[in-house]
Design a protein around this motif. Structure first.
Motif, PDB file in Angstrom:
ATOM      1  N   SER A 232      49.096  28.316  24.483  1.00 21.03           N
ATOM      2  CA  SER A 232      48.520  28.516  25.805  1.00 21.03           C
ATOM      3  C   SER A 232      49.397  27.878  26.876  1.00 21.03           C
ATOM      4  O   SER A 232      49.808  26.724  26.762  1.00 21.03           O
ATOM      5  CB  SER A 232      47.119  27.893  25.858  1.00 21.03           C
ATOM      6  OG  SER A 232      46.672  27.765  27.179  1.00 21.03           O
ATOM      7  N   ARG A 233      49.690  28.657  27.918  1.00 20.04           N
ATOM      8  CA  ARG A 233      50.473  28.140  29.045  1.00 20.04           C
ATOM      9  C   ARG A 233      49.764  26.959  29.691  1.00 20.04           C
ATOM     10  O   ARG A 233      50.387  25.951  30.042  1.00 20.04           O
ATOM     11  CB  ARG A 233      50.701  29.249  30.074  1.00 20.04           C
ATOM     12  CG  ARG A 233      51.560  28.845  31.274  1.00 20.04           C
ATOM     13  CD  ARG A 233      51.792  30.049  32.178  1.00 20.04           C
ATOM     14  NE  ARG A 233      52.716  29.733  33.246  1.00 20.04           N
ATOM     15  CZ  ARG A 233      52.358  29.215  34.438  1.00 20.04           C
ATOM     16  NH1 ARG A 233      51.073  28.947  34.671  1.00 20.04           N
ATOM     17  NH2 ARG A 233      53.260  28.952  35.351  1.00 20.04           N
ATOM     18  N   SER A 234      48.456  27.054  29.850  1.00 19.32           N
ATOM     19  CA  SER A 234      47.698  25.975  30.481  1.00 19.32           C
ATOM     20  C   SER A 234      47.755  24.698  29.642  1.00 19.32           C
ATOM     21  O   SER A 234      47.804  23.586  30.183  1.00 19.32           O
ATOM     22  CB  SER A 234      46.250  26.398  30.712  1.00 19.32           C
ATOM     23  OG  SER A 234      45.601  26.681  29.484  1.00 19.32           O
ATOM     24  N   ASP A 235      47.786  24.845  28.305  1.00 13.92           N
ATOM     25  CA  ASP A 235      47.884  23.675  27.435  1.00 13.92           C
ATOM     26  C   ASP A 235      49.241  22.991  27.587  1.00 13.92           C
ATOM     27  O   ASP A 235      49.336  21.758  27.583  1.00 13.92           O
ATOM     28  CB  ASP A 235      47.669  24.071  25.973  1.00 13.92           C
ATOM     29  CG  ASP A 235      46.214  24.403  25.669  1.00 13.92           C
ATOM     30  OD1 ASP A 235      45.336  23.962  26.431  1.00 13.92           O
ATOM     31  OD2 ASP A 235      45.968  25.108  24.679  1.00 13.92           O
ATOM     32  N   LEU A 236      50.297  23.801  27.729  1.00 19.46           N
ATOM     33  CA  LEU A 236      51.629  23.230  27.923  1.00 19.46           C
ATOM     34  C   LEU A 236      51.724  22.509  29.266  1.00 19.46           C
ATOM     35  O   LEU A 236      52.323  21.430  29.364  1.00 19.46           O
ATOM     36  CB  LEU A 236      52.694  24.325  27.844  1.00 19.46           C
ATOM     37  CG  LEU A 236      52.877  24.999  26.485  1.00 19.46           C
ATOM     38  CD1 LEU A 236      53.951  26.080  26.563  1.00 19.46           C
ATOM     39  CD2 LEU A 236      53.250  23.977  25.418  1.00 19.46           C
ATOM     40  N   LEU A 237      51.134  23.083  30.293  1.00 19.78           N
ATOM     41  CA  LEU A 237      51.144  22.444  31.607  1.00 19.78           C
ATOM     42  C   LEU A 237      50.368  21.134  31.578  1.00 19.78           C
ATOM     43  O   LEU A 237      50.770  20.145  32.205  1.00 19.78           O
ATOM     44  CB  LEU A 237      50.553  23.389  32.661  1.00 19.78           C
ATOM     45  CG  LEU A 237      51.398  24.622  32.995  1.00 19.78           C
ATOM     46  CD1 LEU A 237      50.637  25.553  33.931  1.00 19.78           C
ATOM     47  CD2 LEU A 237      52.729  24.209  33.629  1.00 19.78           C
ATOM     48  N   GLU A 238      49.266  21.125  30.843  1.00 19.86           N
ATOM     49  CA  GLU A 238      48.486  19.894  30.725  1.00 19.86           C
ATOM     50  C   GLU A 238      49.264  18.836  29.960  1.00 19.86           C
ATOM     51  O   GLU A 238      49.219  17.636  30.291  1.00 19.86           O
ATOM     52  CB  GLU A 238      47.159  20.186  30.022  1.00 19.86           C
ATOM     53  CG  GLU A 238      46.251  18.967  29.865  1.00 19.86           C
ATOM     54  CD  GLU A 238      45.816  18.358  31.176  1.00 19.86           C
ATOM     55  OE1 GLU A 238      45.536  17.135  31.202  1.00 19.86           O
ATOM     56  OE2 GLU A 238      45.773  19.081  32.204  1.00 19.86           O
ATOM     57  N   LEU A 239      50.009  19.259  28.943  1.00 19.32           N
ATOM     58  CA  LEU A 239      50.832  18.329  28.164  1.00 19.32           C
ATOM     59  C   LEU A 239      51.870  17.660  29.055  1.00 19.32           C
ATOM     60  O   LEU A 239      52.075  16.441  28.990  1.00 19.32           O
ATOM     61  CB  LEU A 239      51.511  19.068  27.013  1.00 19.32           C
ATOM     62  CG  LEU A 239      52.503  18.262  26.171  1.00 19.32           C
ATOM     63  CD1 LEU A 239      51.818  17.051  25.547  1.00 19.32           C
ATOM     64  CD2 LEU A 239      53.135  19.138  25.095  1.00 19.32           C
ATOM     65  N   VAL A 240      52.521  18.438  29.913  1.00 23.01           N
ATOM     66  CA  VAL A 240      53.525  17.881  30.824  1.00 23.01           C
ATOM     67  C   VAL A 240      52.896  16.855  31.760  1.00 23.01           C
ATOM     68  O   VAL A 240      53.471  15.794  32.028  1.00 23.01           O
ATOM     69  CB  VAL A 240      54.210  19.000  31.639  1.00 23.01           C
ATOM     70  CG1 VAL A 240      55.085  18.412  32.732  1.00 23.01           C
ATOM     71  CG2 VAL A 240      55.051  19.876  30.730  1.00 23.01           C
ATOM     72  N   SER A 241      51.711  17.152  32.247  1.00 22.49           N
ATOM     73  CA  SER A 241      51.020  16.231  33.160  1.00 22.49           C
ATOM     74  C   SER A 241      50.702  14.907  32.472  1.00 22.49           C
ATOM     75  O   SER A 241      50.897  13.829  33.052  1.00 22.49           O
ATOM     76  CB  SER A 241      49.735  16.858  33.686  1.00 22.49           C
ATOM     77  OG  SER A 241      50.005  17.964  34.518  1.00 22.49           O
ATOM     78  N   VAL A 242      50.218  14.987  31.234  1.00 25.22           N
ATOM     79  CA  VAL A 242      49.878  13.768  30.502  1.00 25.22           C
ATOM     80  C   VAL A 242      51.138  12.960  30.209  1.00 25.22           C
ATOM     81  O   VAL A 242      51.138  11.726  30.310  1.00 25.22           O
ATOM     82  CB  VAL A 242      49.131  14.109  29.200  1.00 25.22           C
ATOM     83  CG1 VAL A 242      48.864  12.849  28.396  1.00 25.22           C
ATOM     84  CG2 VAL A 242      47.814  14.813  29.506  1.00 25.22           C
ATOM     85  N   GLN A 243      52.222  13.640  29.835  1.00 29.84           N
ATOM     86  CA  GLN A 243      53.492  12.950  29.609  1.00 29.84           C
ATOM     87  C   GLN A 243      53.906  12.178  30.861  1.00 29.84           C
ATOM     88  O   GLN A 243      54.349  11.022  30.792  1.00 29.84           O
ATOM     89  CB  GLN A 243      54.592  13.967  29.250  1.00 29.84           C
ATOM     90  CG  GLN A 243      54.425  14.602  27.892  1.00 29.84           C
ATOM     91  CD  GLN A 243      55.495  15.668  27.579  1.00 29.84           C
ATOM     92  OE1 GLN A 243      55.516  16.223  26.478  1.00 29.84           O
ATOM     93  NE2 GLN A 243      56.354  15.965  28.533  1.00 29.84           N
ATOM     94  N   ASP A 244      53.752  12.824  32.004  1.00 29.72           N
ATOM     95  CA  ASP A 244      54.191  12.229  33.269  1.00 29.72           C
ATOM     96  C   ASP A 244      53.418  10.958  33.591  1.00 29.72           C
ATOM     97  O   ASP A 244      53.960  10.042  34.216  1.00 29.72           O
ATOM     98  CB  ASP A 244      54.023  13.251  34.399  1.00 29.72           C
ATOM     99  CG  ASP A 244      54.918  12.945  35.591  1.00 29.72           C
ATOM    100  OD1 ASP A 244      56.147  12.898  35.401  1.00 29.72           O
ATOM    101  OD2 ASP A 244      54.392  12.748  36.700  1.00 29.72           O
ATOM    102  N   HIS A 245      52.167  10.879  33.166  1.00 28.69           N
ATOM    103  CA  HIS A 245      51.359   9.689  33.418  1.00 28.69           C
ATOM    104  C   HIS A 245      51.967   8.440  32.756  1.00 28.69           C
ATOM    105  O   HIS A 245      51.775   7.319  33.249  1.00 28.69           O
ATOM    106  CB  HIS A 245      49.931   9.892  32.917  1.00 28.69           C
ATOM    107  CG  HIS A 245      49.138  10.896  33.704  1.00 28.69           C
ATOM    108  ND1 HIS A 245      49.326  11.089  35.060  1.00 28.69           N
ATOM    109  CD2 HIS A 245      48.159  11.760  33.335  1.00 28.69           C
ATOM    110  CE1 HIS A 245      48.493  12.018  35.490  1.00 28.69           C
ATOM    111  NE2 HIS A 245      47.784  12.450  34.468  1.00 28.69           N
ATOM    112  N   ILE A 246      52.673   8.640  31.652  1.00 33.65           N
ATOM    113  CA  ILE A 246      53.301   7.507  30.962  1.00 33.65           C
ATOM    114  C   ILE A 246      54.365   6.881  31.861  1.00 33.65           C
ATOM    115  O   ILE A 246      54.412   5.657  32.037  1.00 33.65           O
ATOM    116  CB  ILE A 246      53.925   7.952  29.628  1.00 33.65           C
ATOM    117  CG1 ILE A 246      52.856   8.500  28.685  1.00 33.65           C
ATOM    118  CG2 ILE A 246      54.673   6.783  28.970  1.00 33.65           C
ATOM    119  CD1 ILE A 246      53.415   9.103  27.403  1.00 33.65           C
TER     120      ILE A 246
END
Length: 226
Positions: free
Chosen positions: A82-96
């Motif tokens: 899912s494209r939305s799942d990949l976008l969410e993954l990037v956002s969570v990574q960025d929080h680190i």
């Protein structure tokens, strides 16, 4: 015709590569906390400022990569992701990376360092959080293999193993945090009350690194679910 964004070209080679490159930069930002913390604990604020600027610069690069992923991620990937799942993954990574920058900014701004009685525990705790972010990076690296091998059972199990290790390390940071807080509590009456408040805040901010790393693992499980 305007030149094509070279970052966008990576999606042609591997839909996962830009996300992995972003996670590489996120971990680099987080790992840069080590020399900063060492300088801060030594009271070398001139060096600490130099190291903190490196963290800010790396976080800025990661932020630009995050925006590129959002802009150039294809709307149709022709695969069970899912494209939305990949976008969410990037956002969570960025929080680190954001958490690492916040820690360095807070400590430098107030020229904070932990009392000698608990300095060793503090550094161990900080490094444990950074190790959790490193494990999250390793887990994200598995995405290429999952895709290349058609979401094989063996590769999916490998991802689960990497995610389980993230959870193990995050649990370890929780235990170290409890230990550090307990030791700080025993000496806090000898410290400035405002300083104590910010010391606890630094502990909490470091915890966000491993918390978000664990969330990366959770998002990975969703991404590879078929």
């Amino acid at each position: 015709m305007p030149p094509r964004n070279p970052f966008a070209n990576l999606f042609v080679e591997s839909p996962m590569r830009p996300l992995q490159d972003h996670m590489d930069r996120v971990y680099e930002t987080t790992a840069a906390l080590v020399p900063f913390l060492q300088a801060a604990q030594a009271g070398d604020w001139k060096l600490a400022r130099v190291e903190q600027k490196k963290i800010v610069k790396l976080e800025h690069v990661a932020d630009k990569q995050k925006r590129s992923v959002r802009t150039h991620l294809p709307k149709s990937l022709f695969m069970p992701v899912s494209r939305s799942d990949l976008l969410e993954l990037v956002s969570v990574q960025d929080h680190i990376a954001n958490a690492a920058k916040d820690v360095s900014g807070l400590m430098l701004g107030r020229k904070m360092r932990f009392p000698e009685e608990i300095a060793e525990d503090f550094i161990a705790y900080a490094k444990a959080n950074i190790d959790t972010a490193k494990q999250a990076m390793k887990a994200v690296k598995r995405l290429d293999h999952v895709l290349e091998l058609g979401f094989s059972k063996r590769e999916l199990q490998s991802v689960e193993k990497e995610v389980a290790e993230i959870e193990h390390l995050e649990h370890l940071t929780d235990k170290l945090q409890i230990k550090l807080r307990a030791k700080l509590h025993t000496i806090e009456e000898n410290l400035n009350a405002v300083d104590v408040m910010f010391l606890y805040r630094i502990i909490d901010s470091l915890a966000k690194i491993s918390d978000h790393a664990e969330k990366v693992g959770s998002r990975l499980q969703i991404v590879v679910a078929v």
